[in-house]
Design a protein around this motif. Structure first.
Motif, PDB file in Angstrom:
ATOM      1  N   GLY A 111       0.859  -1.175   0.000  1.00  0.00           N
ATOM      2  CA  GLY A 111       0.000   0.000   0.000  1.00  0.00           C
ATOM      3  C   GLY A 111       0.895   1.224   0.000  1.00  0.00           C
ATOM      4  O   GLY A 111       1.947   1.246  -0.643  1.00  0.00           O
ATOM      5  N   ALA A 112       0.521   2.244   0.752  1.00  0.00           N
ATOM      6  CA  ALA A 112       1.278   3.498   0.785  1.00  0.00           C
ATOM      7  C   ALA A 112       2.690   3.271   1.310  1.00  0.00           C
ATOM      8  O   ALA A 112       2.901   2.536   2.275  1.00  0.00           O
ATOM      9  N   GLY A 113       3.641   3.921   0.640  1.00  0.00           N
ATOM     10  CA  GLY A 113       5.034   3.791   1.058  1.00  0.00           C
ATOM     11  C   GLY A 113       5.987   4.176  -0.047  1.00  0.00           C
ATOM     12  O   GLY A 113       5.794   5.176  -0.724  1.00  0.00           O
ATOM     13  N   LEU A 114       7.012   3.334  -0.241  1.00  0.00           N
ATOM     14  CA  LEU A 114       8.054   3.604  -1.226  1.00  0.00           C
ATOM     15  C   LEU A 114       8.222   2.441  -2.188  1.00  0.00           C
ATOM     16  O   LEU A 114       8.270   1.280  -1.765  1.00  0.00           O
ATOM     17  N   ALA A 115       8.346   2.767  -3.468  1.00  0.00           N
ATOM     18  CA  ALA A 115       8.820   1.802  -4.458  1.00  0.00           C
ATOM     19  C   ALA A 115      10.295   2.124  -4.647  1.00  0.00           C
ATOM     20  O   ALA A 115      10.651   3.268  -4.924  1.00  0.00           O
TER      21      ALA A 115
END
Length: 168
Positions: A43-47
């Motif tokens: 979900g929300a965060g960093l790629a």
């Protein structure tokens, strides 16, 4: 101010080749798919696209995980980028990306000679992922050396380039 490659710990021929590289993107979601099967999804965060160089070490992998997890690129209550992945309890999708070492200077076909050999790259990629987990980050991954489809929604958009030699 001018610099000398020897001051950066690199060669005269290729002054930026001996460093771990990351492309860090703030995302609302991301996933990696191999042969139609989702191997990692967040979900929300960093790629994080991670490139490992020939001279990289376990210490560099740990330091880069620390850097990524503490990079303040998430908005606070005032809308300023003051919060880190750890602050927002975000997740990370980490994909090994040797093509970050593509050198197309003076040629049309990139050279990847500065990328780490697969055995070292896999070891340090896995250590990077484990270092993130030890910091409390939920980590999704692709499959090392597999042909992957990576999908993401970049929020902002926010994309940061980071290398262990701090050349950019």
């Amino acid at each position: 101010m001018s610099w000398r490659p020897s001051q950066l710990g690199c060669s005269m021929l290729h002054p930026y080749e001996n460093n771990m590289r990351m492309v860090v993107q703030r995302v609302s979601r991301a996933k990696a798919t191999v042969e139609g099967r989702v191997t990692g999804e967040i979900g929300a965060g960093l790629a994080i696209l991670l490139g490992v160089g020939k001279e990289d070490t376990s210490a560099i992998a740990a330091a880069m995980a620390e850097k990524a997890s503490n990079l303040r690129i998430f908005e606070d209550e005032q809308g300023k980028m003051n919060r880190s992945l750890l602050d927002v309890k975000g997740e990370a999708l980490v994909v090994s990306q040797f093509t970050l070492y593509g050198d197309a200077r003076g040629q049309r076909r990139p050279s990847f000679i500065s990328a780490a050999p697969p055995e070292l790259a896999k070891e340090l990629y896995e250590e990077f992922c484990e270092a993130l987990r030890e910091l409390g980050v939920n980590v999704g991954t692709g499959i090392f050396q597999a042909m992957m489809s990576v999908e993401l929604v970049n929020e902002g958009p926010v994309t940061i380039l980071i290398d262990s030699d701090k050349t950019f």
